[in-house]
Each structure stands twice: as C-alpha cells, then as structure tokens.
Design an enzyme around this catalytic site. Structure first.
Site: not given
Ligand SMILES: O=C(COP(=O)(O)O)NO
Ligand SMILES: [Ca+2]
Ligand code: NA
Ligand SMILES: [Zn+2]
Length: 313
Positions: A49, A88, A140, A186-187, A219, A260
C-alpha cells in the site's frame, strides 16, 4: 523470475483460477510468501500500500518504493517461480510515479471514490503513463463498504459496480485488470449480516470486459486464528471475513487476483502473542518471529490451494 503482473493474471483468467495478492510491510512477510510460492509451485503477487511505502522509506516515498523493488527482486531474480510486485490502492500521483520509477510490475490507480467520468479520466492518464514504460494497471469501479484504506466509506455511499459502466470503462481506459466492488470491504469486520457477494454483477462484468478481475477485501479471517490470538490477549470480537466457499465461487465467476492483507496480519500477531507468552527470555528477532512466520506461511499455502494456483507456476 520477476515478471509483469499482467502475465500472471492473463494466464489465470484464461484458465479460471486465482492468485492471492499478498500485502507486505516488512522482510518477514516477504520471506514466507516466497517460501510458500516455492513449496506450492505457485505464481506470487506481492503488493504494498502507499502506507507501506511510507513506512519502509521512513517517509521518503521513492526510497520506500525502491526498497521494496530491491528486496523483492533480490528474491525473484534467484528463483524459478514468477513473482510480481504491485502498488495496492494507489491514490496519489506521487506514489504511483514513484512505484513506476522504482520498477514495480504494476500499479493500482484507485479513483473509485470519484464519479464515473472522473475515475475514467484519471485512470486513462495513469494507463497511458504506465503502459509507455511497460507497467500494467489495475483500477477500481464501485466502492467497498466499511473502511477503505482508512477512509470510512459509509454504507449508503457504497456503490456496487455497474457492469455496463465496467465495459465502457475498460474500453476507454485500456486498463489491464479491474477491481469491481461486489460487496466486500477491507479489514477484519466484514459484512453487517450474512457474508454475501453480488455474483450476478460479477458474471456480467466478466462477460462484458473479459479482463482479469480483482477481489478486494478478500480475507477470510479464519476463526482458529482469531481464537488463538484471543487466548493470548487479543480482542478481535466480531471479526468476520469472506468464507472459503464464497471465494471459490468468486473464482468460478472470473475473479483472478485475490487481495489478502488482514489474514496475514492476524496470523502474524497470533503467532507473536503465542511465542512471547511462552518464551519470556527470548529477545532474538530471528527467533521471536518464528511462530508468526509459520502461521502466515500456512495461511498463504492454504489460500494458494484454495484459489487453485498451486502447481501453476
Ligand atoms: O483489499 C485488500 C485486502 O483486503 P483484506 O483486508 O480483506 O485483507 N487490499 O487491497
Ligand atoms: Ca477504492
Ligand atoms: Na490492488
Ligand atoms: Zn483493497
């Protein structure tokens, strides 16, 4: 070998399997991702990220990006499975350009919080720049519910992908792979009620774009990891992820990159808590991360098999 993410994902899309995209912030996660890929003979997509880049470079963005490229290539250039490094949730031009300049395989331009036309314009610009130097691009469409990269996206704002928009978007931007929002977030605290993804939209997006597709917020938050961490003092009440069966279905309908991050983080901290509780005298970092690394590696190997990319390197 260090490869372009597109190469890995085009093959996955043709053969209807998926590859986990695994987030790293440090050396230890990279080490076990590589080990898992070698043991499972699976292609590997590593992603960072913008926050990870800032963290690694002590705030210097180009230094952070270069550090990750050099670390990943030090492994990739010496092993025989394909390895790609991806930015990411690129949201800021400075990070996207730093990643391209440093040598990332691919970048995500995440302009999904803007209106469609704006997202299209921004994405098209990034695609032109990235493609001019052989870097592939993810974008996205739609917004994830819950916390999106520490921006709380209110439930009501959450807009799932519009399949017709997706066709036009891919056509006009030239993006290489697309992340359609179909209900994940997320999360560690996903879904208000039962876990449910909009497979109808997913199937339509696949048919209309015929591109490799990305599932964010993928995840599973394995309950055995949650329980183990809680045994050693963690508080993960209400933690919930995407069930394995739903992930397999998503792959059947055309998901090829499965982001993930949370599962790796939770496995790592569960292992750390367990190790520290049982080894009060240990202070060698090559030892006290051992259990953490084992747990993270197992999560990754299981996921490679679940997504059917084992033996696909
Ligand atoms: O989308 C994600 C990770 O998602 P998680 O929080 O479900 O691992 N990264 O871009
Ligand atoms: Ca977005
Ligand atoms: Na990505
Ligand atoms: Zn993401």
């Amino acid at each position: 070998a260090y490869v372009n993410t597109k190469e890995i994902l085009e093959k996955a899309s043709q053969e209807f399997y998926a590859v986990p995209a695994l987030n790293i912030n440090n050396l230890e996660f990279l080490q076990v991702i590589i080990e898992a890929g070698l043991e499972e003979r699976a292609p590997v997509i590593i992603e960072t990220s913008e926050g990870a880049i800032k963290y690694a470079g002590n705030g210097n963005i180009l230094r952070g990006a270069k550090l990750f490229v050099d670390m990943v290539r030090a492994y990739a250039d010496t092993i025989d499975i394909p390895v790609a490094l991806h930015l990411d949730h690129g949201k800021h031009f400075e990070f996207i350009m730093a990643a391209i300049k440093a040598g990332y395989s691919s970048v995500m331009i995440d302009a999904s919080e803007y209106p469609f036309e704006e997202n299209l314009k921004i994405t098209k610009k990034i695609v032109e720049i990235a493609h001019s130097v052989g870097v592939s691009v993810e974008a996205e469409l739609g917004r994830l519910v819950g916390i999106e990269d520490n921006v709380i996206v209110e439930e009501h704002e959450a807009a799932l992908v519009d399949p017709d928009e997706a066709a036009e978007f891919v056509e006009k931007t030239g993006v290489d792979f697309l992340a359609p929002a179909i209900g994940t977030s997320h999360g560690a605290f996903k879904f208000k009620g039962a876990a449910k993804l909009d497979f109808d939209r997913l199937k339509k997006v696949k048919n209309l774009t015929n591109k490799p597709l990305v599932l964010h917020g993928a995840s599973s938050v394995p309950q055995e990891i949650v329980k183990l961490a809680e045994e050693y003092g963690a508080n993960f009440k209400g933690a919930k992820g995407v069930p394995s069966e739903i992930l397999k279905e998503a792959v059947r309908y055309g998901i090829n990159k499965v982001n993930t991050d949370t599962d790796l983080r939770m496995a790592f901290v569960a292992g750390l808590r367990e190790f520290l509780a049982g080894n009060p005298a240990e202070f060698d970092p090559r030892k006290y991360f051992k259990t953490s690394k084992e747990y993270v590696k197992k999560v990754i190997k299981d996921r490679m098999r679940l997504l059917d990319c084992a033996n696909k390197a």
